[in-house]
Write an enzyme that holds these catalytic residues in place. Structure first.
Site, PDB file in Angstrom:
ATOM      1  N   LYS A 101       0.922  -1.100  -0.028  1.00  0.00           N
ATOM      2  CA  LYS A 101      -0.189   0.135   0.030  1.00  0.00           C
ATOM      3  C   LYS A 101       0.912   1.247  -0.120  1.00  0.00           C
ATOM      4  O   LYS A 101       1.493   1.367   0.891  1.00  0.00           O
ATOM      5  CB  LYS A 101      -0.856  -0.018   1.218  1.00  0.00           C
ATOM      6  CG  LYS A 101      -1.652   1.262   1.299  1.00  0.00           C
ATOM      7  CD  LYS A 101      -2.543   1.381   2.586  1.00  0.00           C
ATOM      8  CE  LYS A 101      -2.861   2.609   3.058  1.00  0.00           C
ATOM      9  NZ  LYS A 101      -3.786   2.768   4.216  1.00  0.00           N
ATOM     10  N   GLY A 162      -8.500   8.744   9.806  1.00  0.00           N
ATOM     11  CA  GLY A 162      -8.515   8.601  11.246  1.00  0.00           C
ATOM     12  C   GLY A 162      -9.748   9.762  11.402  1.00  0.00           C
ATOM     13  O   GLY A 162     -10.073   9.870  12.808  1.00  0.00           O
ATOM     14  N   ALA A 188      -9.659   5.031   4.077  1.00  0.00           N
ATOM     15  CA  ALA A 188      -9.759   6.047   4.941  1.00  0.00           C
ATOM     16  C   ALA A 188     -10.751   6.829   5.237  1.00  0.00           C
ATOM     17  O   ALA A 188     -11.737   7.182   4.104  1.00  0.00           O
ATOM     18  CB  ALA A 188      -8.575   7.248   4.751  1.00  0.00           C
ATOM     19  N   GLY A 189     -11.191   7.251   6.268  1.00  0.00           N
ATOM     20  CA  GLY A 189     -12.444   8.257   6.656  1.00  0.00           C
ATOM     21  C   GLY A 189     -13.784   7.485   7.138  1.00  0.00           C
ATOM     22  O   GLY A 189     -14.772   8.085   7.478  1.00  0.00           O
ATOM     23  N   ASN A 210      -9.210   1.327   9.645  1.00  0.00           N
ATOM     24  CA  ASN A 210      -8.231   1.142  10.765  1.00  0.00           C
ATOM     25  C   ASN A 210      -8.827   1.603  12.004  1.00  0.00           C
ATOM     26  O   ASN A 210      -9.585   0.974  13.070  1.00  0.00           O
ATOM     27  CB  ASN A 210      -6.780   1.177  10.819  1.00  0.00           C
ATOM     28  CG  ASN A 210      -5.953   0.696  11.696  1.00  0.00           C
ATOM     29  OD1 ASN A 210      -6.282   0.165  12.960  1.00  0.00           O
ATOM     30  ND2 ASN A 210      -4.477   0.691  11.552  1.00  0.00           N
ATOM     31  N   THR A 211      -8.791   3.094  12.201  1.00  0.00           N
ATOM     32  CA  THR A 211      -9.201   3.593  13.215  1.00  0.00           C
ATOM     33  C   THR A 211     -10.796   3.379  13.632  1.00  0.00           C
ATOM     34  O   THR A 211     -11.167   3.165  14.771  1.00  0.00           O
ATOM     35  CB  THR A 211      -9.107   5.122  12.837  1.00  0.00           C
ATOM     36  OG1 THR A 211      -7.782   5.234  12.591  1.00  0.00           O
ATOM     37  CG2 THR A 211      -9.358   5.961  14.553  1.00  0.00           C
TER      38      THR A 211
END
Lengths: 259, 66
Positions: A101, A162, A188-189, A210-211
């Site tokens: 990535k 995040g 993301a997001g 992830n977050t």
């Protein structure tokens, strides 16, 4: 739908359309429990210096074995194409395969990517035989350039890393999905399961997060919610939603009404 | 002799091989990667590669990330 709707990436087939990160968990045991609850088969990892003053500690891969999971190393924290290329080469030498990535950060506060540097790093690494999955802004032109240099997928952000803000520009994502001949993975997001569902409903091939899981009050429960959200979104996309109408359209028949 | 290992100065025995350095860190057989003076070193070259004073060595592994 078993087997008939697999997600294909780099010549391999996956049942799950959810890719999860391994950062920000309390410990490796929780990381593994969250991955298992998410159903993810591809997991992202970062490449960092071994702590030479205490090197014998437990290793992430003891808990997330490459024999079971496809490991997707990232180049997080890199600010130049050179750093990202160096990190990708190190990751491959460590022996978890050709996937990478690519993340070249252009701004410390927003963590938005440096798009020209991302394209340059991707171009070099594709030539070296990597399967490159670039993190990129939700810009159709940038995504096309990345596809043109041979990336195995494009990974537009839905919102800043995040941030949990969800899909800020579904119309750009639609355009990217429409034009792309490689998988489109929202990276993301995403903040909650409905965001993940929405990404798949729009027609994204997969979603990476992830977050949203690791930062939830109950990460294991959120991992399960994300699995269900992704599955629901994919089925909803395949089923084909009804057109939006301004006025009502009754579901119950008019015939047989009482006088 | 002294080398730079992951950004820190470290005293090691003269002519130490990269394989022995990795083993001394408890990382033998682990999925790590080694850079010697900015060049990636192939795993099969660890035993035959001897370190010299002032060498800059990086040893990396996988950690949690997104």
């Amino acid at each position: 739908m078993d087997g008939e709707d697999d997600f294909e990436l780099g010549g391999r087939r996956y049942r799950s359309r959810l890719i999860v990160g391994t950062g920000k968990y309390a410990d490796f045991a929780e990381t593994r429990r969250a991955i298992d609850a998410s159903g993810a088969e591809i997991v992202t990892v970062a490449v960092r210096r071994v702590n030479v003053t205490d090197p014998g500690r437990e290793n992430l891969l003891d808990h997330v074995p490459p024999e079971i999971f496809t490991i997707l190393p990232n180049t997080a924290g890199c600010y130049t194409a050179e750093e990202a290329i160096r990190t990708a080469r190190l990751a491959r030498e460590a022996g978890v395969g050709n996937l990478v990535k690519i993340e070249v950060i252009g701004d410390e506060k927003t963590l938005f990517p440096d798009v020209p540097a991302t394209i340059e790093a991707s171009r070099v690494l594709v030539k070296e035989g990597f399967l490159v999955l670039p993190y990129v802004t939700d810009d159709p032109v940038a995504c096309r350039r990345l596809e043109d240099v041979g990336c195995a997928a494009v990974m537009p952000l839905a919102a800043p890393i995040g941030s949990g803000l969800g899909i800020r520009n579904p119309y750009n994502l639609k355009i990217i999905i429409e034009q792309s001949r490689v998988p489109v993975i929202v990276d993301a997001g995403v903040g909650c399961a409905s965001d993940a569902a929405r990404a798949l409903e729009l027609g994204c091939d997969a979603v990476l997060m992830n977050t949203a899981i690791a930062g939830a009050r109950d990460p294991i429960l959120m991992a399960e919610a994300m699995r269900l959200g992704v599955e629901a979104g994919r089925r909803s996309f395949l089923a084909g939603r009804i057109p939006r109408k301004l006025h009502a359209s009754a579901s119950s028949p008019i015939e047989g009404m009482l006088d | 002799m002294e080398i730079r290992l992951n950004g820190e100065t470290r005293a090691v025995e003269d002519g130490l091989s990269v394989a022995d350095l990795v083993a001394s860190l408890g990382l033998g057989g682990r999925r790590v990667a080694v850079e010697l003076n900015r060049e990636i070193l192939a795993r099969e070259d660890y035993p035959a590669t001897r370190l010299s004073a002032g060498d800059v060595v990086e040893v990396v592994q996988f950690v949690g990330g997104g």
